[in-house]
Design a protein around this motif. Structure first.
Motif, short mmCIF file in Angstrom:
data_model
loop_
_atom_site.label_atom_id
_atom_site.label_comp_id
_atom_site.label_asym_id
_atom_site.label_seq_id
_atom_site.Cartn_x
_atom_site.Cartn_y
_atom_site.Cartn_z
N GLU A 141 0.82 -1.22 0.00
CA GLU A 141 0.00 0.00 0.00
C GLU A 141 0.85 1.26 0.00
OE1 GLU A 141 -2.73 -0.42 3.27
OE2 GLU A 141 -4.26 -1.29 1.97
N HIS A 200 3.21 1.82 -1.83
CA HIS A 200 3.69 2.02 -3.20
C HIS A 200 2.52 2.10 -4.20
CE1 HIS A 200 7.74 1.38 -1.78
NE2 HIS A 200 7.27 0.35 -1.10
N ARG A 201 1.38 2.54 -3.72
CA ARG A 201 0.20 2.66 -4.57
C ARG A 201 0.47 3.67 -5.68
NH1 ARG A 201 -5.14 1.00 -3.66
NH2 ARG A 201 -4.59 0.20 -1.62
N GLY A 202 -0.01 3.39 -6.89
CA GLY A 202 0.21 4.29 -8.02
C GLY A 202 -1.06 4.54 -8.80
N ALA A 258 -3.68 4.33 -11.86
CA ALA A 258 -4.15 3.14 -12.59
C ALA A 258 -3.30 2.86 -13.83
CB ALA A 258 -5.62 3.30 -12.97
N ASP A 292 -0.23 3.33 -14.29
CA ASP A 292 1.12 2.89 -13.94
C ASP A 292 1.16 1.55 -13.23
OD1 ASP A 292 2.12 5.29 -14.96
OD2 ASP A 292 1.87 6.31 -13.03
N GLN A 293 0.02 1.00 -12.85
CA GLN A 293 -0.01 -0.24 -12.09
C GLN A 293 0.42 -1.41 -12.95
OE1 GLN A 293 -4.00 -0.30 -10.54
NE2 GLN A 293 -3.62 1.45 -9.21
N PHE A 330 -0.34 -4.78 -12.32
CA PHE A 330 -1.28 -5.89 -12.30
C PHE A 330 -2.03 -5.98 -13.63
CE2 PHE A 330 -5.15 -8.07 -10.68
CZ PHE A 330 -4.54 -9.14 -10.05
N GLN A 340 -1.91 -10.95 -13.93
CA GLN A 340 -3.23 -10.83 -13.34
C GLN A 340 -3.55 -12.18 -12.70
OE1 GLN A 340 -6.32 -11.64 -12.90
NE2 GLN A 340 -7.71 -10.01 -13.36
#
Length: 178
Positions: A37, A39-41, A43, A45-46, A48, A59
């Motif tokens: 959490e 290192h949340r970025g 959408a 840049d994510q 997953f 995924q």
């Protein structure tokens, strides 16, 4: 990290842990969540679902898909369903089979430099039990295109036995759609 998360999902789905193991695992999972959490970025840049070099694009909800051959209108691949994707009595859940087809068909819909598209419909016919913990063969091809509409077909085999087949319509997104 993605492979460990996949393995964790399968381990959790197949476990009957005692209370002390549940408590310890819960503490470890909370620590991992807290670490990530920080290192949340955004959408865009994510990572997953965007790690194209990994099976399933990183995924972990989708079954992994190892592409063995691809062309502009077709792929052949293998997949594997673990306990996380189990239905009942040792068979893969039908929703997991449908999810795998949606991912595989979507990849083909967007190959060959075609603009991105979205699923308009997906129809899956289950022809036999899809077994857990086995390498299964996947073949997907684009059968036609009319304007923005792309028609696709897919098959899932366990050796010579057909487990499921799918037909789908993907529609090319308009400029500005995401």
């Amino acid at each position: 990290m993605v492979e460990e998360l996949r393995a964790l999902q399968d381990a959790a789905a197949g476990a009957v842990p005692p209370a002390d193991a549940v408590r310890e695992a819960s503490v470890l999972l909370a620590r991992a969540r807290e670490l990530l959490e920080r290192h949340r970025g955004a959408a865009a840049d994510q990572i997953f679902g965007r790690l194209l070099e990994l099976p399933g694009r990183g995924q972990t909800l989708s079954p992994p898909l190892w592409i063995t051959r691809h062309a502009d209108d077709e792929i052949t691949a293998t997949t594997w369903f673990g306990p996380f994707h189990a239905g009942s009595h040792g068979a893969v859940h039908g929703g997991a089979v449908s999810l795998m087809f949606d991912d595989a068909l979507g990849r083909v819909a967007d190959l060959g430099g075609r603009p991105r598209s979205r699923t308009a419909y997906l129809h899956v016919d289950f022809r036999g039990i899809t077994p857990l913990r086995r390498r299964l063969a996947v073949r997907v091809r684009m059968s036609g295109q009319e304007g923005r509409k792309r028609y696709l077909q897919g098959m899932l085999h366990d050796g010579p036995r057909l487990c499921a087949e799918a037909t789908a319509l993907f529609v090319e997104m308009r400029p500005g759609q995401q």
